[in-house]
Design a protein around this motif. Sequence first.
Motif, PDB file in Angstrom:
ATOM      1  N   GLY A 186      70.407  57.005  42.759  1.00  0.00           N
ATOM      2  CA  GLY A 186      69.581  57.224  43.945  1.00  0.00           C
ATOM      3  C   GLY A 186      68.881  55.993  44.474  1.00  0.00           C
ATOM      4  N   ASP A 187      69.277  54.807  44.041  1.00  0.00           N
ATOM      5  CA  ASP A 187      68.626  53.569  44.476  1.00  0.00           C
ATOM      6  C   ASP A 187      68.629  53.423  45.995  1.00  0.00           C
ATOM      7  N   ILE A 188      67.514  52.927  46.546  1.00  0.00           N
ATOM      8  CA  ILE A 188      67.397  52.690  47.987  1.00  0.00           C
ATOM      9  C   ILE A 188      67.350  51.203  48.308  1.00  0.00           C
ATOM     10  N   LEU A 189      67.153  50.355  47.297  1.00  0.00           N
ATOM     11  CA  LEU A 189      66.982  48.923  47.536  1.00  0.00           C
ATOM     12  C   LEU A 189      68.228  48.292  48.137  1.00  0.00           C
ATOM     13  N   THR A 190      69.400  48.723  47.662  1.00  0.00           N
ATOM     14  CA  THR A 190      70.645  48.166  48.196  1.00  0.00           C
ATOM     15  C   THR A 190      70.796  48.505  49.678  1.00  0.00           C
ATOM     16  N   VAL A 191      70.415  49.706  50.049  1.00  0.00           N
ATOM     17  CA  VAL A 191      70.504  50.128  51.452  1.00  0.00           C
ATOM     18  C   VAL A 191      69.570  49.278  52.303  1.00  0.00           C
ATOM     19  N   TYR A 192      68.339  49.091  51.850  1.00  0.00           N
ATOM     20  CA  TYR A 192      67.369  48.282  52.580  1.00  0.00           C
ATOM     21  C   TYR A 192      67.859  46.842  52.735  1.00  0.00           C
ATOM     22  N   ALA A 193      68.426  46.303  51.656  1.00  0.00           N
ATOM     23  CA  ALA A 193      68.889  44.911  51.684  1.00  0.00           C
ATOM     24  C   ALA A 193      70.007  44.726  52.705  1.00  0.00           C
ATOM     25  N   VAL A 194      70.963  45.655  52.723  1.00  0.00           N
ATOM     26  CA  VAL A 194      72.101  45.530  53.645  1.00  0.00           C
ATOM     27  C   VAL A 194      71.642  45.719  55.098  1.00  0.00           C
ATOM     28  N   ILE A 195      70.872  46.771  55.358  1.00  0.00           N
ATOM     29  CA  ILE A 195      70.406  47.021  56.724  1.00  0.00           C
ATOM     30  C   ILE A 195      69.432  45.933  57.167  1.00  0.00           C
ATOM     31  N   GLY A 196      68.741  45.330  56.204  1.00  0.00           N
ATOM     32  CA  GLY A 196      67.776  44.284  56.526  1.00  0.00           C
ATOM     33  C   GLY A 196      68.377  43.112  57.280  1.00  0.00           C
ATOM     34  N   PHE A 197      69.659  42.836  57.058  1.00  0.00           N
ATOM     35  CA  PHE A 197      70.312  41.737  57.774  1.00  0.00           C
ATOM     36  C   PHE A 197      70.354  42.001  59.278  1.00  0.00           C
ATOM     37  N   LEU A 198      70.348  43.278  59.671  1.00  0.00           N
ATOM     38  CA  LEU A 198      70.381  43.614  61.092  1.00  0.00           C
ATOM     39  C   LEU A 198      69.067  43.267  61.792  1.00  0.00           C
ATOM     40  N   LEU A 199      67.998  43.070  61.026  1.00  0.00           N
ATOM     41  CA  LEU A 199      66.712  42.724  61.616  1.00  0.00           C
ATOM     42  C   LEU A 199      66.658  41.277  62.089  1.00  0.00           C
ATOM     43  N   ILE A 200      67.414  40.409  61.444  1.00  0.00           N
ATOM     44  CA  ILE A 200      67.299  38.970  61.689  1.00  0.00           C
ATOM     45  C   ILE A 200      67.454  38.606  63.165  1.00  0.00           C
TER      46      ILE A 200
END
Length: 358
Positions: A115-129
Motif C-alpha cells: 500500500g505504499d504511496i511514496l512511489t506514486v508521489y515521487a513519480v507524479i512529483g516530476f509533473l510539478l517541475i
Amino acid sequence: MGAEPIAKRDRIFSIDIVRGIALFGILIVNMPSFLIYTEEMPMPEETGINALLRLLYDVMIQTKFYSIFSFLFGLGFFIFMSRAEQRRDKVYWRFTRRLLALLLIGIVHMVIWFGDILTVYAVIGFLLIPFYRRKTSTILAWAGGTGLLYTAAKAIVLWQTLSGVEINTWASAIGSDILAIFTMFLLGLYAGKRGLISAVATHVKLLKSVCLTALVLSIPVECAMIWTYVHPGETMDAAREIMVNLGTLPTALFFIAGLFVLLTKERIQRVLRPFGYAGQMALSNYLGQTFLVMTIIHFFHIQPMPLVQWLYLAIGIYVFQLVASTIWMRYFERGPMETVWRFMTYGRRRTKPATPAN
C-alpha cells in the motif's frame, strides 16, 4: 552558496501540525489493509458501531487525508524550490534528486507493504517541475481543469453504475486517483506561490470562503453516501465507493482551509503542537507505522477483526508516535528517515545540521 536545508527559524509550524493530523487519518484508513486477507479468512460483519465507523470513514476520512498530504506535497515543493533558488542552488536538479531519493525509499517500502504511496508521489512529483515558474493564474487554471475533469469522470462512472450500464473505460481511467493527487499538488503549489499559508493571517477571509464553498460542494455527495447506507445493496455499495472519491477534493479542501484558519489561534496551535512534532518527522512516522503494525500483526497473530478494534489499535500506535516524536525532536533536528532523505538529496553532511524545510 552551498546546498543546504533551511534554518529552524524559517519553518512554518502550522504545516507540520496539519501534516501530523493527516498522518493519523492515513493510519486509521490503512490499518485493516496491513493484514493480507485470504479466501479462508472469515470477514467480520460491519453492523452496529462498526457500520457507523465505516460510514464516518467513507464520509470524512477515506481518500481525504491522502489528498491533504498531496496538497502539502505541492506546498512543500514550492517552499523547497524557492528556498533552493535563494541559495542559488540548481533547483531543478536538486528537486529531481529529492524525488529520486523518495522513489527509492518508496520502492523499499513497497517490498514490505503493497500500500505504499511514496512511489506514486515521487513519480507524479516530476509533473510539478514545469509549473514552478508559471503564473499563479495558470497554475489555478490547470488545477481547476484537472479537478473538474476528475469530478466529471467520476460522475459519469457513478451514473453508469446506478443505471446498470457498462462502465466507460475512458471515464474510469480519467477518474483515477492519479488525477486527484496531481490536482492537489497544483493547489498546494498555488497556495505556496500566493503566500496563503506563509501569511495565513492576511488571507483568513479567503480561506474561510474556500472552507465554506468546499463544505457546500461536499454536502450533496456526503448525503448521497448516507443514502446508500440506508438502502444497502450491490449497486448501492458500488455507487458508494465511487461517491467516496467524488467527495475527495471538496472535503479535503474544507479540512485544509479550516485547519489553517484554526491554527491562526495561538492557543489551538499550542494544544496541537504534539501533532507538529509528528508531522515534522512525517516520513519516519509513515514508515514507522508500517513497521509497528506489521510487527504487531506477526507477533500477536492478529486475524480479521471489526473496525472498532482496528481503530483502538490505530489510536494506541499514534499516541506512541506522538510521544516518541515529541521526545525525539527535543534532542535531534530531524527524524531518522528525514536525515537519510536529506543526505540522499544533498549528498553531504553538515557538522551542525539545520532543521529541513517543510
